[in-house]
Motif scaffolding. Sequence first.
Motif, PDB file in Angstrom:
ATOM      1  N   PRO A 224      14.792 -14.705   9.833  1.00 26.00           N
ATOM      2  CA  PRO A 224      15.215 -15.464   8.647  1.00 26.00           C
ATOM      3  C   PRO A 224      16.294 -16.482   8.966  1.00 26.00           C
ATOM      4  O   PRO A 224      16.328 -17.563   8.364  1.00 26.00           O
ATOM      5  CB  PRO A 224      15.721 -14.383   7.691  1.00 26.00           C
ATOM      6  N   ALA A 225      17.175 -16.171   9.894  1.00 25.22           N
ATOM      7  CA  ALA A 225      18.244 -17.113  10.234  1.00 25.22           C
ATOM      8  C   ALA A 225      17.672 -18.404  10.800  1.00 25.22           C
ATOM      9  O   ALA A 225      18.137 -19.499  10.475  1.00 25.22           O
ATOM     10  CB  ALA A 225      19.201 -16.466  11.240  1.00 25.22           C
TER      11      ALA A 225
ATOM     12  N   ASP B  87      25.687 -13.640   9.815  1.00 23.07           N
ATOM     13  CA  ASP B  87      26.912 -13.083   9.242  1.00 23.07           C
ATOM     14  C   ASP B  87      27.160 -13.630   7.841  1.00 23.07           C
ATOM     15  O   ASP B  87      27.616 -12.897   6.953  1.00 23.07           O
ATOM     16  CB  ASP B  87      28.094 -13.410  10.150  1.00 23.07           C
ATOM     17  N   GLN B  88      26.865 -14.913   7.650  1.00 24.35           N
ATOM     18  CA  GLN B  88      27.093 -15.530   6.347  1.00 24.35           C
ATOM     19  C   GLN B  88      26.187 -14.928   5.271  1.00 24.35           C
ATOM     20  O   GLN B  88      26.624 -14.671   4.155  1.00 24.35           O
ATOM     21  CB  GLN B  88      26.862 -17.043   6.440  1.00 24.35           C
TER      22      GLN B  88
ATOM     23  N   LEU C 255      22.872 -19.152  15.042  1.00 21.10           N
ATOM     24  CA  LEU C 255      22.064 -18.138  14.363  1.00 21.10           C
ATOM     25  C   LEU C 255      22.903 -16.928  13.983  1.00 21.10           C
ATOM     26  O   LEU C 255      22.719 -16.346  12.899  1.00 21.10           O
ATOM     27  CB  LEU C 255      20.895 -17.725  15.250  1.00 21.10           C
ATOM     28  N   ARG C 256      23.838 -16.544  14.869  1.00 23.87           N
ATOM     29  CA  ARG C 256      24.711 -15.421  14.555  1.00 23.87           C
ATOM     30  C   ARG C 256      25.594 -15.738  13.352  1.00 23.87           C
ATOM     31  O   ARG C 256      25.810 -14.880  12.469  1.00 23.87           O
ATOM     32  CB  ARG C 256      25.572 -15.085  15.781  1.00 23.87           C
ATOM     33  N   ALA C 257      26.079 -16.975  13.262  1.00 30.10           N
ATOM     34  CA  ALA C 257      26.919 -17.357  12.124  1.00 30.10           C
ATOM     35  C   ALA C 257      26.132 -17.301  10.816  1.00 30.10           C
ATOM     36  O   ALA C 257      26.651 -16.869   9.778  1.00 30.10           O
ATOM     37  CB  ALA C 257      27.481 -18.764  12.348  1.00 30.10           C
TER      38      ALA C 257
ATOM     39  N   ASP D  73      22.182  -8.785   8.812  1.00 29.06           N
ATOM     40  CA  ASP D  73      22.217  -7.576   9.633  1.00 29.06           C
ATOM     41  C   ASP D  73      22.318  -6.308   8.793  1.00 29.06           C
ATOM     42  O   ASP D  73      22.092  -5.207   9.313  1.00 29.06           O
ATOM     43  CB  ASP D  73      23.409  -7.644  10.600  1.00 29.06           C
ATOM     44  N   ASP D  74      22.628  -6.444   7.503  1.00 24.47           N
ATOM     45  CA  ASP D  74      22.706  -5.266   6.643  1.00 24.47           C
ATOM     46  C   ASP D  74      21.329  -4.721   6.278  1.00 24.47           C
ATOM     47  O   ASP D  74      21.237  -3.596   5.768  1.00 24.47           O
ATOM     48  CB  ASP D  74      23.467  -5.606   5.357  1.00 24.47           C
ATOM     49  N   GLY D  75      20.281  -5.497   6.497  1.00 18.41           N
ATOM     50  CA  GLY D  75      18.931  -5.018   6.222  1.00 18.41           C
ATOM     51  C   GLY D  75      18.411  -5.496   4.871  1.00 18.41           C
ATOM     52  O   GLY D  75      19.179  -5.871   3.977  1.00 18.41           O
TER      53      GLY D  75
END
Length: 625
Positions: free
Chosen positions: A44-45, A68-69, A63-65, A73-75
């Motif tokens: 999705p990112a 996190d935004q 992509l990591r930012a 990662d919470d599912g």
Amino acid sequence: MNGAAAALRALARSSAPALLWRTVLVACLVCGIGLLPWLSRTDPALTVLRARSADRDPDPETLRAIRDQLGLDDGPLTLLGRWLGGLLHGDAGTSWVSGGPVLPGLVPALGVSLLLMAGALAVAAATAAAVCARTLRLGARGRLADRRPGGTATAVLAALPEFLVASVLVSVIGVQLGWLPALGWYGPQWMVLPSLAVGLPAGAVLGRMLDDLLPGAFAEPWAVAAAARGVPPKSVAGQAVRRCVPGLLPNLALFVVGLTGGSVAVEQIFDIPGIGRLTLHAALSQDLPVLQSGTLALVLLAAAAGALARVAARLLIGPALRDGALQSLHRPRPPAPRTLPLLYAGLLVAVIGFGLPRDPIALDTLARLQAPTPEHPFGTDALGRDVLARISHGALTTLGTALAVSAAALVVGLLLGLLPRLSRPLVDTLSAVPPVLAGLLVTGITGSGSWTPAFAVAVVAWSPLAAHTSALLRQERATTHLTATRALGAGRWYLLVHELLPAVAPPVARHALLRLPGIALSLAALGFLGLGAQPPSPDWGLLLAENQPYAERAPWAVLFPAAVLALLGALAVTAAGGARLPRRRTRPSGPAGPPADRVAPAPPQRPGRPTAHLTSVSASPTEER
């Protein structure tokens, strides 16, 4: 007012169990949309990054930012819970792409689509009135024997793709003639062309369905008596329409939802900021908060339209339904002429057969956009490929797929239509899912393939047939002949097989034939939007999508495929007039007995009840008799 209040109370009593079932279905749909990125096995990112800025490099830190935004990662379950929790407080979340709140953009888009729906319904009503005008005029004067089944003009209207009508209206009326504005949404003038593009095909289908019921209404005793006493023909025609409308109300509710969220291609062409376009863009960019909120709005609209349709039906014929005092609208139909169906079928087969020996993918760069010639009877496209060859080879897949989907939709629609308590909430929920969104969901789960559009269309194609079956079945159960037959000891199975199905199945089969061009158009629309077959396949939808930008320079590249679609519609509409159940073989009666086709067999004896022979009741004039 008392009638409306009684209808609302009856609806509330009957809808309590359905409300729980509808809630479960909506929850499953919304959860399925929330799981879309994970089901499609895409990041999705990365999709959100491309939607925000296509030129930005998707490096791991970026992509990591984004993860996190957005809290990816919470599912998916945590994200879905947050969105549902926000809805309880009037917050539909924040768009993953724009970063703004969802509701301020969703409400105006829904308002635009509702305005477009209102204009399209006005056009559809006028079109349906024009389709039924001859039957109304002859029936009100008692001259239905002079009626000849039409279909060619109606078939052309029903079979024209919405996106093709929209393209022609934009280029001819909007650009070349300059009579009306073509692009944007800034006032009432901008509503005219999109309303015509959406409303004309819908009105043609509704008009044919109403025209199928009107002869039965004009043959009822009240209509015969009114004509004999000199009642004005306009009054008789108005009452006949009022008698037939309840059987069409469920499908009219489905049209309302389809005109609101299903006209994605028209909104794209006319640059209309409607909810269909908003939902499509959200699905393509996997903007889940916007996609979930838009789908939920369409589901609520479908539920409201279905409830209003049921209330209107109770207001129109509620007492007759309660007392079992209706007459059957489905009477013996005269043999339909076979000349026109054979003519249209012959032309379609000739076109397909003449183009099959040609190569549909052979390129000729020196003959790009060439006008029709003896060598290329339908001209060539932008790559120099023979249009006739591509139409013929594309027909093998498009027509075969449309026939398979139509047959499956007819069977499923009839079976689920016989169980209205189960199917009605399912119909209301699925009717809110446009074929384009269904195609996106199916593509995301199963991946792109040749059968993906067919499966997506089949998921929603049965719902209008199930709604039609339930509406007709409800009225047939309240007919006087069925009440008498039930009182004489006929069981449920006997009534279903010998009375209800023969009356309901033929009109639903004719309805399925009327929708055959629409199913082909839905497949074409998915191809037009890039969700179906991929180049160089000669699929009809892809064919129209590839040639539509060259419609002004090379109109033959679009007009000939559209003409073949119209020919398919003419064949389907004229063939629908002959759809009926075969006559049952009955044992001939003696010289003093009644005619064999007026004698009903005795039902099986039920335990604890006396045997009653049904010959004492005149058999109803249903389709099989």
